[in-house]
Write a protein that holds these residues in place. Sequence first.
Motif, PDB file in Angstrom:
ATOM      1  N   MET A  27      12.933 -22.827  -3.393  1.00  0.00           N
ATOM      2  CA  MET A  27      11.655 -22.138  -3.410  1.00  0.00           C
ATOM      3  C   MET A  27      11.896 -20.641  -3.554  1.00  0.00           C
ATOM      4  O   MET A  27      12.796 -20.087  -2.954  1.00  0.00           O
ATOM      5  N   ALA A  28      11.080 -20.008  -4.351  1.00  0.00           N
ATOM      6  CA  ALA A  28      11.219 -18.559  -4.578  1.00  0.00           C
ATOM      7  C   ALA A  28      10.809 -17.784  -3.339  1.00  0.00           C
ATOM      8  O   ALA A  28       9.891 -18.167  -2.624  1.00  0.00           O
ATOM      9  N   LYS A  29      11.500 -16.704  -3.109  1.00  0.00           N
ATOM     10  CA  LYS A  29      11.177 -15.827  -1.991  1.00  0.00           C
ATOM     11  C   LYS A  29       9.852 -15.122  -2.277  1.00  0.00           C
ATOM     12  O   LYS A  29       9.635 -14.603  -3.365  1.00  0.00           O
ATOM     13  N   ARG A  30       8.959 -15.110  -1.313  1.00  0.00           N
ATOM     14  CA  ARG A  30       7.658 -14.463  -1.491  1.00  0.00           C
ATOM     15  C   ARG A  30       7.825 -12.953  -1.386  1.00  0.00           C
ATOM     16  O   ARG A  30       8.370 -12.443  -0.411  1.00  0.00           O
ATOM     17  N   GLU A  31       7.359 -12.257  -2.394  1.00  0.00           N
ATOM     18  CA  GLU A  31       7.457 -10.801  -2.423  1.00  0.00           C
ATOM     19  C   GLU A  31       6.344 -10.187  -1.589  1.00  0.00           C
ATOM     20  O   GLU A  31       5.190 -10.585  -1.704  1.00  0.00           O
ATOM     21  N   ARG A  32       6.683  -9.222  -0.778  1.00  0.00           N
ATOM     22  CA  ARG A  32       5.690  -8.471  -0.015  1.00  0.00           C
ATOM     23  C   ARG A  32       5.309  -7.235  -0.804  1.00  0.00           C
ATOM     24  O   ARG A  32       6.146  -6.649  -1.479  1.00  0.00           O
ATOM     25  N   PRO A  33       4.049  -6.823  -0.710  1.00  0.00           N
ATOM     26  CA  PRO A  33       3.662  -5.599  -1.421  1.00  0.00           C
ATOM     27  C   PRO A  33       4.352  -4.380  -0.807  1.00  0.00           C
ATOM     28  O   PRO A  33       4.723  -4.385   0.368  1.00  0.00           O
ATOM     29  N   ALA A  34       4.517  -3.366  -1.615  1.00  0.00           N
ATOM     30  CA  ALA A  34       5.065  -2.103  -1.119  1.00  0.00           C
ATOM     31  C   ALA A  34       3.901  -1.221  -0.695  1.00  0.00           C
ATOM     32  O   ALA A  34       2.961  -1.023  -1.455  1.00  0.00           O
ATOM     33  N   TYR A  35       3.948  -0.735   0.512  1.00  0.00           N
ATOM     34  CA  TYR A  35       2.910   0.158   1.027  1.00  0.00           C
ATOM     35  C   TYR A  35       3.421   1.585   0.949  1.00  0.00           C
ATOM     36  O   TYR A  35       4.584   1.858   1.217  1.00  0.00           O
ATOM     37  N   ALA A  36       2.519   2.508   0.600  1.00  0.00           N
ATOM     38  CA  ALA A  36       2.902   3.905   0.429  1.00  0.00           C
ATOM     39  C   ALA A  36       2.362   4.749   1.585  1.00  0.00           C
ATOM     40  O   ALA A  36       1.178   4.689   1.909  1.00  0.00           O
ATOM     41  N   PHE A  37       3.249   5.520   2.172  1.00  0.00           N
ATOM     42  CA  PHE A  37       2.892   6.460   3.234  1.00  0.00           C
ATOM     43  C   PHE A  37       3.460   7.811   2.851  1.00  0.00           C
ATOM     44  O   PHE A  37       4.530   7.896   2.246  1.00  0.00           O
ATOM     45  N   ILE A  38       2.760   8.861   3.205  1.00  0.00           N
ATOM     46  CA  ILE A  38       3.189  10.221   2.890  1.00  0.00           C
ATOM     47  C   ILE A  38       3.585  10.908   4.184  1.00  0.00           C
ATOM     48  O   ILE A  38       2.872  10.817   5.186  1.00  0.00           O
ATOM     49  N   ARG A  39       4.707  11.587   4.155  1.00  0.00           N
ATOM     50  CA  ARG A  39       5.170  12.291   5.349  1.00  0.00           C
ATOM     51  C   ARG A  39       4.370  13.560   5.545  1.00  0.00           C
ATOM     52  O   ARG A  39       4.225  14.375   4.645  1.00  0.00           O
ATOM     53  N   ARG A  40       3.851  13.722   6.739  1.00  0.00           N
ATOM     54  CA  ARG A  40       3.157  14.938   7.159  1.00  0.00           C
ATOM     55  C   ARG A  40       3.777  15.327   8.504  1.00  0.00           C
ATOM     56  O   ARG A  40       3.469  14.715   9.513  1.00  0.00           O
ATOM     57  N   GLY A  41       4.685  16.303   8.448  1.00  0.00           N
ATOM     58  CA  GLY A  41       5.420  16.656   9.662  1.00  0.00           C
ATOM     59  C   GLY A  41       6.283  15.480  10.071  1.00  0.00           C
ATOM     60  O   GLY A  41       7.073  14.990   9.286  1.00  0.00           O
ATOM     61  N   ASN A  42       6.111  15.017  11.308  1.00  0.00           N
ATOM     62  CA  ASN A  42       6.864  13.856  11.778  1.00  0.00           C
ATOM     63  C   ASN A  42       6.016  12.596  11.807  1.00  0.00           C
ATOM     64  O   ASN A  42       6.309  11.656  12.531  1.00  0.00           O
ATOM     65  N   SER A  43       4.949  12.581  11.034  1.00  0.00           N
ATOM     66  CA  SER A  43       4.072  11.413  10.965  1.00  0.00           C
ATOM     67  C   SER A  43       4.048  10.857   9.550  1.00  0.00           C
ATOM     68  O   SER A  43       4.225  11.596   8.579  1.00  0.00           O
ATOM     69  N   LEU A  44       3.795   9.573   9.440  1.00  0.00           N
ATOM     70  CA  LEU A  44       3.590   8.932   8.148  1.00  0.00           C
ATOM     71  C   LEU A  44       2.120   8.569   8.041  1.00  0.00           C
ATOM     72  O   LEU A  44       1.571   7.890   8.901  1.00  0.00           O
ATOM     73  N   VAL A  45       1.461   9.030   6.962  1.00  0.00           N
ATOM     74  CA  VAL A  45       0.033   8.835   6.754  1.00  0.00           C
ATOM     75  C   VAL A  45      -0.156   7.917   5.551  1.00  0.00           C
ATOM     76  O   VAL A  45       0.436   8.153   4.492  1.00  0.00           O
ATOM     77  N   PRO A  46      -0.968   6.849   5.691  1.00  0.00           N
ATOM     78  CA  PRO A  46      -1.196   5.959   4.548  1.00  0.00           C
ATOM     79  C   PRO A  46      -1.749   6.725   3.355  1.00  0.00           C
ATOM     80  O   PRO A  46      -2.620   7.584   3.501  1.00  0.00           O
ATOM     81  N   GLU A  47      -1.239   6.401   2.161  1.00  0.00           N
ATOM     82  CA  GLU A  47      -1.685   7.089   0.953  1.00  0.00           C
ATOM     83  C   GLU A  47      -3.090   6.649   0.545  1.00  0.00           C
ATOM     84  O   GLU A  47      -3.903   7.460   0.138  1.00  0.00           O
ATOM     85  N   MET A  48      -3.385   5.355   0.662  1.00  0.00           N
ATOM     86  CA  MET A  48      -4.688   4.832   0.250  1.00  0.00           C
ATOM     87  C   MET A  48      -5.187   3.836   1.303  1.00  0.00           C
ATOM     88  O   MET A  48      -4.448   3.453   2.213  1.00  0.00           O
ATOM     89  N   ASP A  49      -6.446   3.390   1.157  1.00  0.00           N
ATOM     90  CA  ASP A  49      -7.018   2.407   2.086  1.00  0.00           C
ATOM     91  C   ASP A  49      -6.181   1.131   2.117  1.00  0.00           C
ATOM     92  O   ASP A  49      -5.986   0.532   3.174  1.00  0.00           O
ATOM     93  N   PHE A  50      -5.690   0.712   0.951  1.00  0.00           N
ATOM     94  CA  PHE A  50      -4.835  -0.478   0.871  1.00  0.00           C
ATOM     95  C   PHE A  50      -3.650  -0.349   1.818  1.00  0.00           C
ATOM     96  O   PHE A  50      -3.287  -1.288   2.524  1.00  0.00           O
ATOM     97  N   ASP A  51      -3.026   0.826   1.839  1.00  0.00           N
ATOM     98  CA  ASP A  51      -1.862   1.068   2.692  1.00  0.00           C
ATOM     99  C   ASP A  51      -2.260   1.093   4.159  1.00  0.00           C
ATOM    100  O   ASP A  51      -1.542   0.581   5.014  1.00  0.00           O
ATOM    101  N   ALA A  52      -3.415   1.673   4.455  1.00  0.00           N
ATOM    102  CA  ALA A  52      -3.900   1.737   5.843  1.00  0.00           C
ATOM    103  C   ALA A  52      -4.152   0.335   6.388  1.00  0.00           C
ATOM    104  O   ALA A  52      -3.884   0.052   7.560  1.00  0.00           O
ATOM    105  N   ARG A  53      -4.653  -0.559   5.530  1.00  0.00           N
ATOM    106  CA  ARG A  53      -4.927  -1.933   5.982  1.00  0.00           C
ATOM    107  C   ARG A  53      -3.662  -2.673   6.373  1.00  0.00           C
ATOM    108  O   ARG A  53      -3.713  -3.662   7.102  1.00  0.00           O
ATOM    109  N   ALA A  54      -2.504  -2.199   5.925  1.00  0.00           N
ATOM    110  CA  ALA A  54      -1.244  -2.821   6.329  1.00  0.00           C
ATOM    111  C   ALA A  54      -1.033  -2.687   7.829  1.00  0.00           C
ATOM    112  O   ALA A  54      -0.280  -3.457   8.426  1.00  0.00           O
ATOM    113  N   LEU A  55      -1.717  -1.717   8.416  1.00  0.00           N
ATOM    114  CA  LEU A  55      -1.571  -1.485   9.862  1.00  0.00           C
ATOM    115  C   LEU A  55      -2.594  -2.254  10.694  1.00  0.00           C
ATOM    116  O   LEU A  55      -2.559  -2.181  11.916  1.00  0.00           O
TER     117      LEU A  55
END
Length: 136
Positions: free
Chosen positions: A1-29
């Motif tokens: 069986m093929a390995k299921r690929e997970r989507p890549a989520y994008a976060f942008i570094r702001r200081g020492n925090s990672l902020v979701p780039e888009m709503d799609f990325d925020a929903r990962a949390l």
Amino acid sequence: MAKRERPAYAFIRRGNSLVPEMDFDARALDGVANGQRVKVDVSEFRSAPRLRAYWAMLHDVVTATECAPSAERLHEAMKLELGIVDHVQVKGFKVAVPASIAFDRMTESEMVEYFNLAQRWLAETYGYVPEDRSAA
């Protein structure tokens, strides 16, 4: 069986925090409690425009020189010539096969290095010098 690929989520570094780039990325949390530890695999995104430029360059060389039946065959031959290979054992012999430059196999910095190496090799081997598309 093929390995299921997970989507890549994008976060942008702001200081020492990672902020979701888009709503799609925020929903990962969703479902992750505030203060809860999570596992993060930090890596740079690869440049799709660079990959398109690479393939355009190979197509240009093949069209201009007829050095290979296709850009894909030139790509494979060039990787062998440049040592971008994986080694496999076949009946007791070590054989070099072209390695992958796929997004999940090569980092962006490795791709930049490979792209520059490929340009130099194409210039030395076929006299290929990319036209400056910005001059038009």
